[in-house]
Design an enzyme around this catalytic site. Structure first.
Site, PDB file in Angstrom:
ATOM      1  N   TYR A  67       0.860  -1.182   0.000  1.00  0.00           N
ATOM      2  CA  TYR A  67       0.000   0.000   0.000  1.00  0.00           C
ATOM      3  C   TYR A  67       0.903   1.241   0.000  1.00  0.00           C
ATOM      4  O   TYR A  67       1.978   1.229  -0.587  1.00  0.00           O
ATOM      5  CB  TYR A  67      -0.956  -0.046   1.199  1.00  0.00           C
ATOM      6  CG  TYR A  67      -2.154   0.862   1.026  1.00  0.00           C
ATOM      7  CD1 TYR A  67      -2.995   0.740  -0.089  1.00  0.00           C
ATOM      8  CD2 TYR A  67      -2.441   1.853   1.951  1.00  0.00           C
ATOM      9  CE1 TYR A  67      -4.075   1.574  -0.269  1.00  0.00           C
ATOM     10  CE2 TYR A  67      -3.521   2.696   1.791  1.00  0.00           C
ATOM     11  CZ  TYR A  67      -4.338   2.557   0.677  1.00  0.00           C
ATOM     12  OH  TYR A  67      -5.399   3.383   0.492  1.00  0.00           O
ATOM     13  N   LYS A 122     -20.339 -20.900  -8.061  1.00  0.00           N
ATOM     14  CA  LYS A 122     -19.766 -20.790  -9.400  1.00  0.00           C
ATOM     15  C   LYS A 122     -18.296 -20.373  -9.313  1.00  0.00           C
ATOM     16  O   LYS A 122     -17.440 -20.874 -10.044  1.00  0.00           O
ATOM     17  CB  LYS A 122     -20.545 -19.751 -10.204  1.00  0.00           C
ATOM     18  CG  LYS A 122     -20.201 -19.713 -11.681  1.00  0.00           C
ATOM     19  CD  LYS A 122     -20.968 -20.778 -12.447  1.00  0.00           C
ATOM     20  CE  LYS A 122     -20.815 -20.594 -13.945  1.00  0.00           C
ATOM     21  NZ  LYS A 122     -21.754 -21.426 -14.701  1.00  0.00           N
TER      22      LYS A 122
END
Length: 807
Positions: A67, A122
């Site tokens: 970051y 899925k």
């Protein structure tokens, strides 16, 4: 006590085990599966997916790179060169599974929140079959244009978009608009997945039936999203629109109807056929395609079809006509369904993971017709090639081969990823929608296989094999809620017939407290006087085996009240096929009766304990982890050969690393010499076995170190899958650390070297772990005896005994 339960009596009456298995599943599964499914989704971290960092983020410096301030550097690079987003972020391997929940499974319009479990599921399939990461996004928007705007706005995040469970006709418009507006692959799997898989099946079925696609007549029951996608792809393959007759919920699609969407109109028949029903249309038809509702096709309709017909009855869960019924009508029929319990399953998982894999790997701008056709042809061709042994093993077939009952590959075929993804990628490149090219296809294939490991499907394969010929399993610790829940799962999954040992009243109370259905399971209490005669018979056999080994006749009779001894004797005498125990007693007390009663296999002097670990590298086998404290070189060699034999049972080539703290003679300490000598003995007895050592653990998996320093080794590629430890302490500690810290799922301890399968559970085993051990026990029992459970039951006096009046 339920000595001979009603289900088993039905097995004898029907003389058909498969019928009895379906009877069991249908009558027991519904309520327990509901509860199990809810518990599965709720336990631990709720849901089925999580985000895991792909880079180290442990130190302050790591965080400063991940970051601020370090993250600014890739941001600037991407701003300057947009395609660098694929270099510096996860976009290239990230698919969005997106829905509005308007057509979820058979549940209908249940809304976006309720659809989330399906979308997560899925995502799981994308990951396990093609190593594709997924964010599932459920959008609360029913307006097609607004839905398109939202998804289009998400394009910078994803490498591809999989549209899911969106109702027709909106799904057609949404996909069309997104394909036009987005520069990443967009596919509505409910349409195109079914179309691609069924097209591959159709090509092969037509070849076998000696028919041409441009000549055959089609009858299609259903005109929704999936059906129309199938029809349009069939047309791309050469089918003629004039040769189709379509039905929807309002009847035949004919030119006089005013409610037909524009893109369907070319498939409408002349108005003179408006009174045709399905029965009339089926007469002399070559192909029936069903994507509608179950049980609408009759035997007479099948009989009226043309010679050598093809029927794809793909309604779920009940096909338009059952496989068995259709096959009794015509011997010249080729049939496919959407179900896994019949041949030729049209399953979307054969397509979407691999299609997106290929599209992502060339950074395709879309999934076009050329890519879909490439997937169709690759899938069809794969079915014609020799089937790997691991697939035959999964489906308990000696040789699966191309023909009427095998027109499309099986979902567990490990070749799918390395076959379909390259075909799709090549088509993207050739059709001009790829942003990058793949130059070395051999290297690409290797990389694809490395993503998951070709043996990564072993767990599912073993379960399938167990189902193919279930066995009778004695549970010696049945006075335990985990055991009862596992026993119910065993029945529901059809992998075996549980036999419960223990106090019947206590077992029934536990079952009631935990809502476990054990009505179809025999309960036997070895201490009950009702079993006096059996105890005596078992005691006589035990005394005959142990009379010169410190056991007198009274002790032999008394010890048969112990469940472990009684259970082992059931296995030994053929009243059961295998035994699971160990939750209520320690390992030595559990394994001792098995050694005394069943004994070791021919040529085996020492048994051993092995764990199977499922890792990102594929399955890893560890031994000895539970039995031999400080084996000699000869014993360590025997352990190695036992493990290698067991690994071959799974159709995996064993590659053995014999571990130590030294490398190839770098130490002459006794411990190192022992491992070195053991390896020499192994090579003398089995020269072709891939086995090397002694070596440190890191060398078993690090090909760079091996190639640079030890190029002579048989494991120069660092691809060991069997780890042999120098002593029990090392093996047991390594297993526990790998399982707890490494997060590897494991099965074991698997006892090797007994004449018949007896397996001992680990302390604190979960229901899943117990179930996995049952699967191993059943597969082992299958290797020991090829007889079907029905044949065994029919011959067994025990199972012919009449039940008590209150059972």
């Amino acid at each position: 006590m339920k000595n001979c339960n009603q289900t088993l009596k039905k097995c004898l009456v029907y003389n058909d085990y498969k019928k009895s298995k379906k009877y069991i599943t249908k009558n027991m599964a519904k309520d327990s599966r509901k509860q199990e499914a809810l518990e599965y989704h709720a336990k631990g971290r709720p849901g089925k997916i999580e985000v895991v960092p792909s880079k180290d983020a442990k130190t302050q410096r790591d965080l400063s790179l991940a970051y601020s301030p370090g993250v600014a550097e890739p941001c600037k690079e991407i701003a300057e060169t947009p395609d660098d987003v694929y270099k510096y972020t996860a976009k290239g391997n990230l698919v969005g599974v997106i829905t509005n929940g308007s057509a979820v499974l058979g549940l209908g319009n249940i809304g976006p929140a309720a659809s989330k479990p399906v979308m997560e599921g899925k995502g799981v399939l994308f990951k396990i079959f093609a190593d594709i990461d997924v964010f599932d996004i459920e959008i609360n928007e029913s307006d097609p244009d607004k839905f398109v705007q939202i998804v289009k706005a998400l394009e910078p995040t994803f490498g591809g978009i999989n549209l899911e469970d969106i109702k027709a006709p909106e799904c057609f418009y949404i996909e069309q608009q997104l394909k036009a507006q987005c520069n990443i692959p967009v596919m509505h799997d409910d349409q195109h997945g079914t179309a691609i898989i069924s097209s591959a099946a159709l090509l092969n079925a037509l070849e076998i039936q000696k028919k041409k696609i441009d000549k055959v007549r089609f009858v299609v029951n259903g005109a929704g999203a999936a059906a129309m996608a199938c029809i349009r792809l069939y047309e791309s393959l050469g089918a003629k629109p004039a040769n189709f007759i379509l039905f929807d919920k309002d009847g035949i699609l004919h030119k006089g109807r005013t409610d037909i969407e524009t893109f369907k109109q070319k498939f409408c028949v002349d108005a003179k056929y408006k009174d045709y029903n399905l029965s009339k249309a089926m007469k002399d038809a070559d192909v029936f395609l069903g994507l509608s509702i179950g049980n609408v096709v009759t035997v007479d309709m099948i009989k009226s079809m043309a010679r050598n017909p093809i029927v794809f009855a793909m309604a779920n869960p009940d096909p338009e006509i059952t496989y068995d019924l259709a096959m009794t009508a015509r011997k010249d029929l080729i049939m496919a369904t959407g179900r896994s319990d019949f041949p030729n399953q049209v399953n979307n998982v054969l397509g979407f993971p691999y299609i997106f894999r290929g599209a992502l790997d060339v950074r395709a701008k879309q999934i076009n017709e050329a890519m879909k056709l490439a997937a169709v042809k690759a899938l069809a061709e794969l079915a014609k090639t020799p089937v790997p042994d691991i697939v035959n093993l999964a489906y308990n077939e000696k040789t699966i081969s191309f023909g009427p009952t095998y027109i499309i590959p099986k979902p567990f075929d490990p070749r799918l990823l390395a076959t379909l993804a390259p075909a799709v990628a090549k088509a993207a490149m050739e059709s001009g929608v790829a942003r990058i090219n793949i130059n070395d296809w051999d290297e690409y294939t290797i990389e694809l296989n490395k993503r998951l490991g070709l043996d990564n499907q072993l767990s599912r394969i073993l379960s399938n094999k167990a189902r193919s010929n279930p066995k009778r399993i004695v549970f010696a610790d049945a006075e335990n809620a985990k055991i009862l829940k596992t026993a119910q799962l065993v029945m529901e999954e059809g992998i075996g017939f549980p036999i419960l040992l223990g106090n019947e009243k206590r077992i029934q109370e536990l079952a009631d407290e935990n809502s476990v259905d054990i009505d179809d399971m025999p309960i036997i209490d070895p201490q009950d006087d009702e079993h006096e005669e059996m105890r005596k018979q078992f005691a006589e056999l035990f005394f005959a085996k142990r009379k010169r080994r410190g056991v007198n006749q009274y002790e032999a009779y008394k010890i048969m009240r112990d469940r472990n001894h009684f259970g082992c004797m059931m296995v030994e005498t053929g009243e059961a096929d295998c035994m699971i125990s160990g939750l209520s007693k320690n390992y030595p007390e559990t394994i001792r009766p098995a050694l005394q009663i069943i004994g070791t296999d021919v040529g085996v002097k020492k048994i051993a304990g092995m764990y199977l670990l499922f890792t990102k590298r594929g399955p890893i086998f560890l031994a000895d982890t539970t039995v031999n404290f400080t084996p000699t070189a000869e014993e360590l060699a025997e352990i190695t050969l036992l493990v290698a034999k067991e690994v071959k049972q799974f159709n995996i080539v064993p590659k053995v690393a014999m571990l130590s703290y030294s490398n190839f003679g770098s130490s002459n300490a006794p411990e190192a010499i022992l491992v070195r000598q053991a390896r020499e003995i192994v090579k003398q007895k089995s020269p072709n076995l891939i086995c090397d050592g002694e070596m440190q653990g890191i060398l078993a998996f690090n090909k760079e170190i091996l190639k640079e320093n030890y190029p002579f080794t048989e494991l120069v590629n660092g691809d060991a899958n069997v780890l042999i430890f120098p002593n029990l302490a090392a093996g047991n500690i390594a297993h526990n650390l790998l399982q707890e810290i490494g997060g590897a799922d494991s099965i074991g301890p698997i006892v090797l070297g007994l004449k018949k399968p007896v397996h001992v559970l680990q302390l604190g085993s979960s229901i899943r772990a117990i179930y996995n051990m049952v699967v191993i026990a059943v597969v082992d029992a299958q290797a020991k005896s090829k007889a079907s459970v029905h044949e065994v039951i029919k011959k067994s006096k025990w199972w012919k005994r009449k039940p008590k009046a209150n059972s």
